[in-house]
Design an enzyme around this catalytic site. Structure first.
Site: not given
Length: 872
Positions: A561, A480
């Site tokens: 994720e 991220e």
């Protein structure tokens, strides 16, 4: 696109069920083999300050620290030169004359923050995101290191597997060097700063505030070693093995051995010889199955030289993940010989042979599709903190494996070598991840401050350390990343991906993408599409797997994720959501804003995530997707969304103490469907719900189920398409017994029963896996659970007395826990309130002890309960 590679394991000497000293297996060679590597964990003194007591900072010391990165910087014109002068001040804590008698005596590994106390109240120095524990500050570690005449002519290194953070090492008052990244494994040459006799070793660490998005701990939290070698020896992370033409009939092994010369004035010629052995049950070289042709290299002083070899060996047993394959291991034994045919170095490299392909429908190992049934995990071990405890790691992986997990993502940093060793031995695949930030910050004092100087050496050393592990199936070099959608991110990604290709051309690399979408420039630099939540979408919307597939038809797509469901173990708030997923909030939607607990139906998730049911349906609707990594396998310290007043997360499938939440059985039903299992939720102690609608859900891999309440059928139902639980949402509560009979293919499969319990009347102690022997090696652990039960022996889920633990015999209680994210009782406390009828005590025997230890649990109104363990 299809990459094919083989990963061979630089196995760091831990094996499942074996509790011998943990470390680099290359260290198994003793002094007669030219290499001696011993633990430096014992006998330290320590002190911590919240602010720097020495006036030092990384910026001041950086000129003396940066040269330690040179071995991992390819362009020598950019190497750092050590200043000829000393640092600007003499540091009393590094001096042999300093009196540290009032410091704390301890052994490593050590997490200085885990003992607490927790910060309570509003605006603490470390918030709930950081676990409310005192990670910040400066810590100094000191110990004496003796050198005798037998070490003359040796090169002596200190090796640190991990130190959090900004580590700097002093020897006899001289700054040797350091490494700032707290997750890196690194070493320094102590030889120029040592003399015969006693030497003063000192290590300084600093953990700034606002540097951790989750609990990363503090201190020398992984193992420390002293390595003694001859001046000409195999370099750090000095073997690299790949393979080609892998089949069950034969495999060709390709070996690079890097030899370095760190002493003397003249070149030295050495012979490099390597044997191939089967690994025996003890983790040592067994039968020899082949050898490389010996090579001769000449190495100049201060230089390195590689020796290359190739051998084809028939009938090598392949390494593969469980349950369909076996993690077979071998060991290379490499020796260096001088001109007199004397062995001057010995280095062992355990490895596993396998073929790997990344196809458009997922990962293939040895030609078999391996659907990723993965979990993400942070580095802490619950109440033990981040300090490495191999038995605790085993317990984590063992419980995950029983659930059906076959993959782990090391979010978001290099793991301990012990974790990879266990994954190798136990047959799990690992997505090995390194960076949570690049140039731009997520926290004001995070890794972005040193990324410019340290990205290359951190990445190269990380890959060289881990690239021989067969469990590592791919690299992830960012999670991220804030700049993933702009040109800076594209350029940085391209540079980092090039480094990975140089260090390991056999594996694919990816990123955890949460913002970059199909068509983003950064996609050109990765080999696999790893998506954080995008593919499945959240509780309120579908995902975008099809958008990715339409643009990247030949690339493997998987979820790095997924889910981010939240729950507190065995906490049930009524009613559950009507659909298969819903978004909770801290104001009472799926949560209790008074107790700060989260409902345990497994259907509530954070706003960006979704329930397991939603994720499973999205994955099954897109069969080209290669699998998922659930956020998270275990609860972890920090990030207690949605209640920042808590100490630990609600995301885990297993709670912080190691007790499964109800979601565990939903995952087991999907991932380990051959287990005859049925699990009923909720418990059946609801005296205030008599006559009210009280839904009942059942997890099982069966396809039909019939529910009974006090013998009355509630109906036999069939699990529908894209359904992952049986639901009876209109059951009328009546105290008594709820049972389920499940069927698979028309045949009875598994049954389960829950009862309304009686009054709590007893305490029952049990050891994990009924293991009641403990090694006296100073590292083995015993995990003792207490259940509060009624007269029938059923755990009473509403019983929460305070348990007082004690121990009789040569051992100690390291910590206690209960899995309650809101509990701010310090972990070393021997008094622990039970949570939902359970609590945990972790025990260690004294090193070198013998006999037995007895663990006792007491609580007001209950008879004491005992558990005896023998010391092996």
């Amino acid at each position: 696109m299809a990459f094919q590679g083989i990963i061979i394991n630089l196995f760091r000497a831990t094996l499942l069920g074996l509790l011998f000293l943990v470390g680099d297996v290359s260290a198994r060679a003793n002094a007669s083999g030219g290499r001696e590597r011993t633990s430096l964990n014992a006998g330290w003194t320590f002190k911590r300050w919240e602010n720097a007591p020495d006036g030092l900072s990384y910026d001041q010391l950086k000129p003396w620290i940066l040269p330690g990165a040179n071995d991992f910087i390819v362009d020598k014109s950019t190497w750092h030169q050590r200043p000829t002068n000393k640092p600007p001040r003499n540091i009393q804590y590094a001096s042999a004359n300093f009196n540290d008698s009032n410091w704390t005596s301890l052994d490593l590994p050590h997490d200085w923050a885990i003992s607490g106390p927790f910060y309570d109240g509003d605006n603490p120095p470390v918030s709930g995101d950081g676990g409310r524990l005192p990670t910040q500050g400066v810590g100094w570690y000191r110990r004496t290191l003796s050198v005798d005449a037998s070490d003359s002519g040796k090169q002596i290194y200190i090796e640190l597997d991990g130190a959090m953070a900004y580590g700097t090492v002093w020897m006899n008052g001289n700054l040797v060097g350091g490494w700032p990244f707290g997750f890196a494994s690194w070493r320094l040459n102590l030889t120029p700063y040592m003399h015969h006799g006693d030497n003063q070793l000192a290590i300084r660490l600093e953990q700034p505030l606002d540097s951790q998005r989750w609990y990363q701990g503090a201190g020398i939290y992984r193992n420390v070693w002293i390595l003694k070698v001859n001046p000409v020896h195999i370099a750090q992370f000095g073997t690299y093995v790949t393979s080609s033409d892998v089949s069950t009939d034969s495999a060709t092994l390709n070996l690079d051995v890097l030899v370095e010369h760190t002493g003397g004035d003249h070149p030295m010629t050495v012979k490099v010889a390597t044997e191939v052995h089967v690994m025996d049950d003890s983790g040592n070289p067994g039968d020899q199955v082949g050898s490389f042709e010996s090579a001769t290299v000449t190495v100049a002083p201060t230089k390195k030289h590689s020796a290359h070899g190739t051998v084809t060996i028939p009938n090598l047993k392949l390494w593969g993940p469980i349950p369909s394959q076996k993690p077979n291991m071998h060991i290379l034994v490499t020796r260096l010989y001088n001109s007199k045919e004397e062995v001057i170095d010995t280095y062992q490299t355990p490895f596993g042979v396998r073929s790997t392909e990344y196809r458009d429908d997922g990962l293939y190992i040895n030609g078999e599709r391996i659907y990723l049934q993965g979990v993400c995990r942070h580095d802490d071990l619950g109440s033990l903190g981040v300090a490495v405890h191999q038995p605790a790691l085993e317990r984590q992986i063992d419980m995950l494996s029983e659930m059906g997990t076959n993959a782990i993502r090391t979010s978001h940093n290099p793991p301990s070598s012990e974790l990879l060793d266990l994954a190798d031995r136990m047959g799990l695949v690992v997505l090995d991840e390194i960076f949570d930030a690049w140039n731009n910050p997520k926290m004001s004092n995070d890794f972005h401050l040193i990324f410019g100087d340290w990205a290359e050496p951190d990445l190269r050393s990380f890959i060289r350390r881990d690239r021989n592990h067969p469990s590592v199936w791919a690299w992830s070099y960012g999670n991220e990343i804030p700049e993933q959608g702009n040109q800076q991110g594209d350029d940085t990604s391209k540079r980092l991906r090039a480094i990975i290709s140089e260090e390991d051309p056999t594996r694919a690399a990816t990123l955890g993408l949460n913002n970059a979408g199909p068509g983003s420039g950064i996609i050109a630099n990765i080999d696999l599409i790893g998506l954080n939540y995008q593919g499945e979408g959240n509780s309120d919307s579908g995902g975008n797997f099809d958008s990715w597939r339409s643009q990247y038809e030949r690339m493997m797509i998987f979820t790095t994720e997924s889910s981010s469901a939240v729950s507190s173990r065995d906490t049930f708030l009524f009613p559950p959501p009507d659909g298969n997923s819903a978004t909770m909030d801290e104001n009472g939607t799926g949560t209790d804003p008074n107790t700060h607990q989260v409902s345990s139906w497994g259907l509530w998730a954070v706003g960006w995530g979704a329930s397991p049911d939603h994720v499973f349906a999205a994955q099954d609707s897109h069969p080209y997707v290669g699998g998922e990594f659930v956020w998270t396998g275990w609860d972890y310290l920090g990030e207690p969304t949605p209640f920042l007043s808590s100490r630990s997360s609600y995301f885990g499938i297993i709670d912080l103490a190691g007790f499964p939440k109800p979601r565990y059985w939903e995952y087991q039903a999907r991932w380990n469907p051959n287990i005859r299992m049925a699990h009923i939720i909720p418990h059946w102690n609801w005296p205030d719900r008599d006559g009210e609608s009280t839904p009942v859900h059942v997890f099982s891999s069966a396809d039909e189920a019939e529910l009974f309440v006090n013998g009355q059928s509630q109906g036999r139902i069939t699990k529908g398409n894209l359904e992952y639980r049986f639901r009876w949402d209109n059951v009328t509560y009546a105290a008594g017994e709820v049972s389920v009979v499940t069927y698979k293919g028309g045949d009875e499969w598994a049954n389960a029963t829950v009862r309304t319990t009686g009054t709590a009347s007893g305490l029952v102690l049990s050891a994990y896996k009924d293991r009641t022997s403990i090694a006296a090696d100073g590292s083995d652990l015993l995990f003792v659970a207490v259940d509060i039960v009624d007269d029938n022996g059923d755990t009473v889920p509403t019983a929460e007395p305070t348990i007082s633990f004690s121990i009789d015999g040569p051992g100690q209680i390291l910590s206690t826990d209960n899995g309650d994210s809101t509990d701010l009782t310090a972990f070393p406390s021997t008094d622990r309130k039970a949570f939902r009828g359970k609590a945990l005590c972790i025990v260690r025997a004294n090193k070198g002890a013998s006999g037995a230890i007895t663990v006792t649990a007491n609580a007001d109104g209950f008879d004491a309960a005992n558990l005896e363990a023998t010391i092996a």
